[in-house]
Design an enzyme around this catalytic site. Sequence first.
Site, PDB file in Angstrom:
ATOM      1  N   ASP A 124       9.465  39.663  62.855  1.00 38.64           N
ATOM      2  CA  ASP A 124      10.702  39.530  64.300  1.00 38.64           C
ATOM      3  C   ASP A 124      11.501  41.023  64.016  1.00 38.64           C
ATOM      4  O   ASP A 124      11.416  41.442  62.627  1.00 38.64           O
ATOM      5  CB  ASP A 124      11.038  38.149  63.811  1.00 38.64           C
ATOM      6  CG  ASP A 124      12.492  38.049  65.636  1.00 38.64           C
ATOM      7  OD1 ASP A 124      11.910  38.860  66.900  1.00 38.64           O
ATOM      8  OD2 ASP A 124      13.111  37.445  65.686  1.00 38.64           O
ATOM      9  N   LYS A 200       1.336  36.759  65.372  1.00 42.73           N
ATOM     10  CA  LYS A 200       2.080  35.554  64.446  1.00 42.73           C
ATOM     11  C   LYS A 200       2.833  35.600  65.874  1.00 42.73           C
ATOM     12  O   LYS A 200       3.673  36.437  66.520  1.00 42.73           O
ATOM     13  CB  LYS A 200       2.938  35.456  63.747  1.00 42.73           C
ATOM     14  CG  LYS A 200       4.344  34.307  63.619  1.00 42.73           C
ATOM     15  CD  LYS A 200       4.908  34.784  62.328  1.00 42.73           C
ATOM     16  CE  LYS A 200       5.989  33.913  62.120  1.00 42.73           C
ATOM     17  NZ  LYS A 200       6.977  34.220  60.720  1.00 42.73           N
ATOM     18  N   ASP A 202       5.254  32.632  68.178  1.00 44.71           N
ATOM     19  CA  ASP A 202       6.237  32.986  67.670  1.00 44.71           C
ATOM     20  C   ASP A 202       6.731  31.418  68.839  1.00 44.71           C
ATOM     21  O   ASP A 202       6.660  31.750  69.757  1.00 44.71           O
ATOM     22  CB  ASP A 202       7.722  32.585  67.056  1.00 44.71           C
ATOM     23  CG  ASP A 202       8.367  31.746  65.970  1.00 44.71           C
ATOM     24  OD1 ASP A 202       8.097  30.844  65.863  1.00 44.71           O
ATOM     25  OD2 ASP A 202       9.584  32.405  65.011  1.00 44.71           O
ATOM     26  N   SER A 234       2.981  28.958  66.211  1.00 44.12           N
ATOM     27  CA  SER A 234       3.985  28.869  65.427  1.00 44.12           C
ATOM     28  C   SER A 234       3.753  27.062  66.458  1.00 44.12           C
ATOM     29  O   SER A 234       4.570  26.481  66.038  1.00 44.12           O
ATOM     30  CB  SER A 234       4.938  29.164  65.605  1.00 44.12           C
ATOM     31  OG  SER A 234       5.150  30.167  64.694  1.00 44.12           O
ATOM     32  N   ARG A 259       1.769  27.290  62.096  1.00 43.84           N
ATOM     33  CA  ARG A 259       2.864  26.718  61.553  1.00 43.84           C
ATOM     34  C   ARG A 259       3.208  25.262  61.557  1.00 43.84           C
ATOM     35  O   ARG A 259       3.461  25.677  63.091  1.00 43.84           O
ATOM     36  CB  ARG A 259       4.415  27.635  61.449  1.00 43.84           C
ATOM     37  CG  ARG A 259       4.279  29.052  60.529  1.00 43.84           C
ATOM     38  CD  ARG A 259       4.756  29.134  58.837  1.00 43.84           C
ATOM     39  NE  ARG A 259       5.784  27.945  59.270  1.00 43.84           N
ATOM     40  CZ  ARG A 259       7.197  28.253  59.540  1.00 43.84           C
ATOM     41  NH1 ARG A 259       6.572  29.784  60.081  1.00 43.84           N
ATOM     42  NH2 ARG A 259       7.901  27.962  59.417  1.00 43.84           N
ATOM     43  N   ASP A 263      11.100  26.340  58.529  1.00 46.26           N
ATOM     44  CA  ASP A 263      11.192  27.902  57.402  1.00 46.26           C
ATOM     45  C   ASP A 263      10.953  27.300  56.459  1.00 46.26           C
ATOM     46  O   ASP A 263      12.054  27.172  55.880  1.00 46.26           O
ATOM     47  CB  ASP A 263      11.885  28.740  58.440  1.00 46.26           C
ATOM     48  CG  ASP A 263      11.774  29.252  59.729  1.00 46.26           C
ATOM     49  OD1 ASP A 263      10.554  28.908  60.302  1.00 46.26           O
ATOM     50  OD2 ASP A 263      12.495  29.771  60.395  1.00 46.26           O
TER      51      ASP A 263
HETATM   52  C1  GLA Z   1      11.744  31.586  62.658  1.00 45.98           C
HETATM   53  C2  GLA Z   1       9.690  31.394  62.420  1.00 45.98           C
HETATM   54  C3  GLA Z   1      10.046  32.854  61.674  1.00 45.98           C
HETATM   55  C4  GLA Z   1      10.514  33.885  61.782  1.00 45.98           C
HETATM   56  C5  GLA Z   1      11.845  33.921  62.618  1.00 45.98           C
HETATM   57  C6  GLA Z   1      12.210  35.321  63.254  1.00 45.98           C
HETATM   58  O1  GLA Z   1      12.151  30.681  62.627  1.00 45.98           O
HETATM   59  O2  GLA Z   1       9.164  30.241  62.249  1.00 45.98           O
HETATM   60  O3  GLA Z   1       9.291  32.221  60.257  1.00 45.98           O
HETATM   61  O4  GLA Z   1       9.324  34.325  62.634  1.00 45.98           O
HETATM   62  O5  GLA Z   1      11.761  32.892  63.462  1.00 45.98           O
HETATM   63  O6  GLA Z   1      12.918  34.862  64.021  1.00 45.98           O
END
Ligand code: GLA
Length: 478
Positions: A124, A200, A202, A234, A259, A263
Site C-alpha cells: 500500500d 495483491k 486487498d 485478500s 490471504r 495480518d
Molecule cells: C491490509 C492487508 C495488509 C496490508 C495493508 C495495507 O491490512 O491485509 O497485508 O496490505 O492492508 O494497508
Amino acid sequence: MVTEVRQEAAKAGVQPVPGPTGMHLAVLLFTSAVSVGTFALDNGLMRTPPMGWLAWERFRCDIDCEHDPKNCIRQATIIHSHVHTVKLLFERRLVRENLFIDMADRLSEDGWRELGYVYVNIDDCWASMDRDEKGRLQPDPKRFPGGIPKLARYMHDRGLKLGIYGDMGTHTCGGYPGTPLDKIKIDAQTFADWEVDMLKFDGCYSNATEQEQGYPLMSNALNATGRPIGYSCSWPAYQGGLPPKVNYTQLGKICNLWRNYGDIQDSWDSVLDIINWFFENQDTLIPAAGPGRWNDPDMLIIGDFGLSMDQSRAQMAIWAIMAAPLFMSNDLRTISSGARSILQNKMAISINQDPLGIQGRRIIKEKSGIDVYWRPLSKDDSALVFFSRRNDMPYRYQTSLKKLNYTTGSYKIFDVFTEKTMTLKDSTDFVVSVNPTGVVMWYVSAPAKLSLRQLYKGGKLQGFAYNDDENSIPPVFL
Ligand code: GLA
C-alpha cells in the site's frame, strides 16, 4: 490401517488428530489436487508457492522520505541539477536510498534470487491520491518519479519480478485510491502496461456483494490483458476465511493465492495465532491448495525484531509444511546472518517448493505441548516437524516413525536445521529434543529409495538386510 495406527497411538499416549491421517490421506489429497487442478486459474503461474519480498509488515506506510529516506516507500526522489556530474553523483546516492531498488540489489547479489526469492512487491501507499486525466492509477510523483515501468524494468533486468498492490473497494486500507467495480478493467490494463508481474488485491472499503463481483472480474481482466500476472486475493480474509461464506473451489479457479486470515505482526503471539487458526481449520484449507493455488498465512517476519532464532526456525518450518507463499518482509540490507541462514535453508525451501504442492497437516497435538506436522512430498518422501508450545526447557519427545503413520521399513532422515542424517526403522523409538517455541524439522526419504541405495551401495549388491553402518548415528537425535 488407519484405525490400527490410532489404536497404537492411543496405547502410546499420543493423540492423533481426528480424520484420515497418514499415507491414505496423501493418496486422497493427491487425487483431489489432480482433479481440481484442471480448473485452476489459467495463467500457468505459481505452480509452486511464490517466493520473494513484500514491503508491508516491515515498512508499512512510511512515506516520510524527508526524515526517513532509507525506509520510506519510494523508488527515487527528484533532484534537479544543472551540473551533469553532480546529477550523476546525486542519482547514485538516491538509488542507494531507495527501498525497492535496494531490496532488488540484495535479492540478486546476496544469493536470494537463486534460491527462488524473485518477487519484489510494493504494498500500500505507492499511489498518488488522484487518478490521471485518463482515469488511470498513477504512482505518487515525488516518490516514484520514474514511474512503475522503470522499476519493473529494473527487476526484469536482474531476473526478478515486480508485484504491486491494489484494493477491491473505494480506497486501499491505507486510504489511497482503490479499484471500485467500474475501474477494474482499466486498472488491470494499467498494471499490464507497466509490465507488473503480480497483483495483491486487498479488500478494504467494499462489501461482500462487491467483493463477490470484483474478485472474479479482476481475474478475468488480468487474463484478458494477455500478460501473465500472479493474482493474490485478500477476499477470504474479509469473509472470515471459512465456508459457507468462502468458496475455496471458486477461489482456486480465479486466484493464484489468497490471504485467509488477519495480518501478521512482528511478534511470536501473532505467528502462533496464525499457526493455530490454519491448523484448526486444516481440513477445510488443505484441499484448497495445489499447484497454482495457495493458502497464504501472510509474510515471513524472520529477520525483524519479534522472533528469537528458535521462533524463526519454527515459522520457516511450519510455512514450509503449509506450502505457504514465502514473502519475506524484512530489511535485507541489515539482516543478521542467523536469520539469513534460516531463510536461505535449502532443504526447508525445497520442502516448501515440492512440485506435488500438497499442503501438510498437523497429525498430532500432544497434551504435553508438542505438535507434530507432516507433509507428503514427491517421490514418496515427506517432511516432519516437531514443534514445542512449551515455555520451560527443551522437551525430550519420544516417539517412533510407526506412531507417526510410517509403516514401510527403514527411512533416511535428514535434519533440516542441524544437517545431521541418520537411518531409522519405523519401529524404533527415538527421542527429539525440541526447544521452547522451537522446532525440529526432518526431511524423510522414502524407504524404497533407501533400500535401493543400500542394496547397490558401492556398486555391489549388498543383500536385503537392513544395514546402517553408513549412518551409525544412534536413534537419539539431539
Ligand atoms: C491490509 C492487508 C495488509 C496490508 C495493508 C495495507 O491490512 O491485509 O497485508 O496490505 O492492508 O494497508
